[in-house]
Design an enzyme around this catalytic site. Structure first.
Site, PDB file in Angstrom:
ATOM      1  N   ASP A  13       0.820  -1.221   0.000  1.00 13.80           N
ATOM      2  CA  ASP A  13       0.000   0.000   0.000  1.00 13.80           C
ATOM      3  C   ASP A  13       0.852   1.268   0.000  1.00 13.80           C
ATOM      4  O   ASP A  13       0.459   2.282   0.586  1.00 13.80           O
ATOM      5  CB  ASP A  13      -0.973   0.017   1.200  1.00 13.80           C
ATOM      6  CG  ASP A  13      -1.810  -1.243   1.260  1.00 13.80           C
ATOM      7  OD1 ASP A  13      -2.275  -1.679   0.196  1.00 13.80           O
ATOM      8  OD2 ASP A  13      -1.973  -1.801   2.355  1.00 13.80           O
ATOM      9  N   LYS A  16       2.186   2.083  -5.080  1.00 13.74           N
ATOM     10  CA  LYS A  16       2.923   1.553  -6.245  1.00 13.74           C
ATOM     11  C   LYS A  16       2.150   1.743  -7.536  1.00 13.74           C
ATOM     12  O   LYS A  16       2.727   2.067  -8.568  1.00 13.74           O
ATOM     13  CB  LYS A  16       3.210   0.050  -6.067  1.00 13.74           C
ATOM     14  CG  LYS A  16       4.216  -0.268  -4.993  1.00 13.74           C
ATOM     15  CD  LYS A  16       4.469  -1.759  -4.899  1.00 13.74           C
ATOM     16  CE  LYS A  16       3.294  -2.564  -4.412  1.00 13.74           C
ATOM     17  NZ  LYS A  16       2.834  -2.295  -3.051  1.00 13.74           N
ATOM     18  N   GLY A  40      -4.221  -4.845  -4.087  1.00 17.36           N
ATOM     19  CA  GLY A  40      -5.252  -3.863  -4.443  1.00 17.36           C
ATOM     20  C   GLY A  40      -4.544  -2.619  -4.926  1.00 17.36           C
ATOM     21  O   GLY A  40      -4.036  -1.853  -4.121  1.00 17.36           O
ATOM     22  N   HIS A  41      -4.449  -2.456  -6.239  1.00 17.61           N
ATOM     23  CA  HIS A  41      -3.683  -1.344  -6.800  1.00 17.61           C
ATOM     24  C   HIS A  41      -4.643  -0.283  -7.348  1.00 17.61           C
ATOM     25  O   HIS A  41      -5.378  -0.528  -8.296  1.00 17.61           O
ATOM     26  CB  HIS A  41      -2.753  -1.860  -7.908  1.00 17.61           C
ATOM     27  CG  HIS A  41      -1.656  -2.753  -7.375  1.00 17.61           C
ATOM     28  ND1 HIS A  41      -0.881  -3.557  -8.157  1.00 17.61           N
ATOM     29  CD2 HIS A  41      -1.201  -2.937  -6.112  1.00 17.61           C
ATOM     30  CE1 HIS A  41       0.004  -4.204  -7.393  1.00 17.61           C
ATOM     31  NE2 HIS A  41      -0.197  -3.845  -6.153  1.00 17.61           N
TER      32      HIS A  41
HETATM   33  P1  IMP Z   1      -2.250 -12.854   2.317  1.00 11.18           P
HETATM   34  O1  IMP Z   1      -1.287 -12.332   1.291  1.00 11.18           O
HETATM   35  O2  IMP Z   1      -3.691 -12.670   1.946  1.00 11.18           O
HETATM   36  O3  IMP Z   1      -1.934 -14.254   2.731  1.00 11.18           O
HETATM   37  O4  IMP Z   1      -2.059 -11.970   3.657  1.00 11.18           O
HETATM   38  C1  IMP Z   1      -0.847 -12.001   4.418  1.00 11.18           C
HETATM   39  C2  IMP Z   1      -0.517 -10.613   4.955  1.00 11.18           C
HETATM   40  O5  IMP Z   1      -0.199  -9.756   3.868  1.00 11.18           O
HETATM   41  C3  IMP Z   1      -1.669  -9.928   5.694  1.00 11.18           C
HETATM   42  O6  IMP Z   1      -1.131  -9.133   6.730  1.00 11.18           O
HETATM   43  C4  IMP Z   1      -2.287  -9.040   4.635  1.00 11.18           C
HETATM   44  O7  IMP Z   1      -2.964  -7.941   5.209  1.00 11.18           O
HETATM   45  C5  IMP Z   1      -1.040  -8.603   3.890  1.00 11.18           C
HETATM   46  N1  IMP Z   1      -1.291  -8.222   2.501  1.00 11.18           N
HETATM   47  C6  IMP Z   1      -1.540  -9.029   1.451  1.00 11.18           C
HETATM   48  N2  IMP Z   1      -1.710  -8.313   0.333  1.00 11.18           N
HETATM   49  C7  IMP Z   1      -1.547  -7.023   0.676  1.00 11.18           C
HETATM   50  C8  IMP Z   1      -1.560  -5.795  -0.070  1.00 11.18           C
HETATM   51  O8  IMP Z   1      -1.752  -5.760  -1.291  1.00 11.18           O
HETATM   52  N3  IMP Z   1      -1.351  -4.681   0.648  1.00 11.18           N
HETATM   53  C9  IMP Z   1      -1.087  -4.686   1.985  1.00 11.18           C
HETATM   54  N4  IMP Z   1      -1.056  -5.801   2.701  1.00 11.18           N
HETATM   55  C10 IMP Z   1      -1.281  -6.952   2.062  1.00 11.18           C
END
Ligand code: IMP
Length: 420
Positions: A13, A16, A40-41
């Site tokens: 976040d 990017k 989430g971009h």
């Molecule tokens: P997962 O990637 O869904 O397994 O989540 C693992 C960790 O990465 C968690 O703390 C999520 O909140 C974090 N996370 C995954 N994708 C993003 C992102 O795009 N932005 C910020 N945090 C993320």
């Protein structure tokens, strides 16, 4: 040598997507190399806002090709929803997307198990996005995963094998009903037909295009502190979000890389569980969250907010080999009298020489109090438009990390970018 890598230097976040969108204008091919629909971009073009989860944001430029590299985990449902959403907004994405035949597929059962695990983990919860990412990567590493190429080969055999294992987990550990083979098989078959024209050996494609003089941008998702090796394990995602992941997740030769931009927000945020040394709690955290509009683009969760962390950035500079920094959301800090800049970590009275692999929750941060600039900078378009104290804040970040700041973003619009 004409590939550029863009990586996050914090917990994701960092903004990017706006930077990638800005850089994409002069790029032929944009490739994602890791992660999946957990990303989430957000990109703002004029009055329009686009949120991408799987498809590279470069798709907004009509002549840019987009690649989903072998290191990505592809969720067919999320992928097709995104294609449909773009179609409704007049963008025909499918003709400009190449999908690696080595991508692993996120199945509905991966999502379900991700949610069930999180719900039953109590104090060991990670705070995942529940998109099945970690479960799919675990199957990849266990060598039982399903790849895009399998859709055109031994799909029945592979799917039966994986479902048998996953169903045992569903029923015996979680007491949930098993998932049926036939509807899933049918939907994957239909998906395979629809994406057939996009599927290829993207490593071969990218290397050939680079050798022919094309430019490639490798778009990272999440950030360095979420990297499976260099992040705040176990509170991380399940892929290598860093430069090494860009090479292995796209299959391009490292010899093509000429820039690695590290994107850092002018303050720090994180979603999910895990340590966060410069975190602001209570009203202070809430104030920064409101100023920055810090709510997750994928899950809508409020993001935890804190002061800038130089030690984390030094770590990111080292493990990624950063050649330049891009400082985003600097305008959000316009409101402050004083800006504490976290520049060193202490534990047991000793200053640490680097970001530690373990024990981050026992850290004390040393801050340097920088004077705020107390004025709106969202209209600034050049270095000289910035107030003196704002320049000092940027210079301090460059000085503490030894990496030059090359771009500054002062708002979500494409034009709200300062090139240094
Ligand atoms: P997962 O990637 O869904 O397994 O989540 C693992 C960790 O990465 C968690 O703390 C999520 O909140 C974090 N996370 C995954 N994708 C993003 C992102 O795009 N932005 C910020 N945090 C993320």
């Amino acid at each position: 040598m004409s590939a550029t890598i863009v990586v996050g230097t914090q917990w994701g976040d960092e903004g990017k997507a706006k930077v990638i969108d800005y850089l994409s204008e002069n790029i032929d091919i944009i490739a994602r190399y890791q992660g999946g629909a957990n990303a989430g971009h957000t990109v703002k073009v004029g009055d329009e806002t686009y949120i991408f989860h799987l498809i590279p944001s470069g798709i907004l430029y009509p002549n840019t090709m987009c690649v989903i590299g072998n290191g990505v985990v592809l969720d067919p449902v999320a992928f097709e929803e995104e294609i449909e959403g773009l179609k409704k907004r007049g963008i025909d994405a499918i003709g400009r997307i190449r999908v690696s035949d080595a991508c692993h597929i996120v199945l509905p059962v991966h999502r379900t198990i991700d949610s069930l695990r999180e719900a039953s983990a109590g104090g060991n919860k990670i705070g995942t996005t529940k998109r099945g990412i970690g479960i799919c990567y675990a199957d990849k590493t266990m060598r039982v995963g399903l790849r895009v190429g399998d859709l055109y080969g031994k799909l029945e055999e592979r799917l039966k094998h994986i479902l048998e294992m996953k169903n045992r987990e569903l029923t015996e550990i979680y007491g949930e009903p098993a998932m049926e083979f036939q509807p899933l098989f049918d939907s994957l078959k239909a998906f395979a037909e629809r994406i057939k024209p996009c599927v290829m050996n993207t490593s071969l494609y990218l290397n050939r295009e680079l050798e022919a003089g094309k430019t490639v941008l490798l778009e990272g998702a999440q950030g360095t502190a979420l990297d499976i090796d260099f992040g705040t394990y176990p509170y991380v995602t399940s892929s290598n979000t860093t430069t090494g992941g860009a090479i292995s997740g796209s299959g391009i030769s490292f010899q093509h890389i000429n820039e690695v931009y590290g994107i850092c927000k002018a303050y720090v945020t994180r979603v999910g569980e895990g340590p966060f040394p410069t975190e602001l709690h209570g009203d202070e955290g809430e104030h920064l969250r409101k100023l920055g509009g810090e709510f997750g683009a994928t899950t809508g969760r409020p993001r935890r907010c804190g002061w800038f962390d130089v030690e984390l950035l030094r770590h990111a500079a080292r493990v990624n080999g950063l050649t330049g920094l891009v400082l985003t959301k600097l305008d959000v800090l316009s409101d402050y009298e004083t800006l504490p800049l976290g520049h060193a970590y202490r534990r047991d009275g000793k200053t640490l020489d680097a970001f530690p692999a373990c024990g981050l929750d026992e850290i004390e941060v040393e801050y340097e109090n920088m004077p705020g600039w107390n004025s709106d900078i969202s209209g600034a378009r050049s270095w000289n438009d910035l107030p003196e104290n704002c320049k000092k804040y940027v210079e301090a970040i460059g000085k503490w990390t030894g990496v030059p700041v090359k771009f500054i973003s002062v708002g979500p619009g494409r034009d709200q970018t300062i090139v240094l």
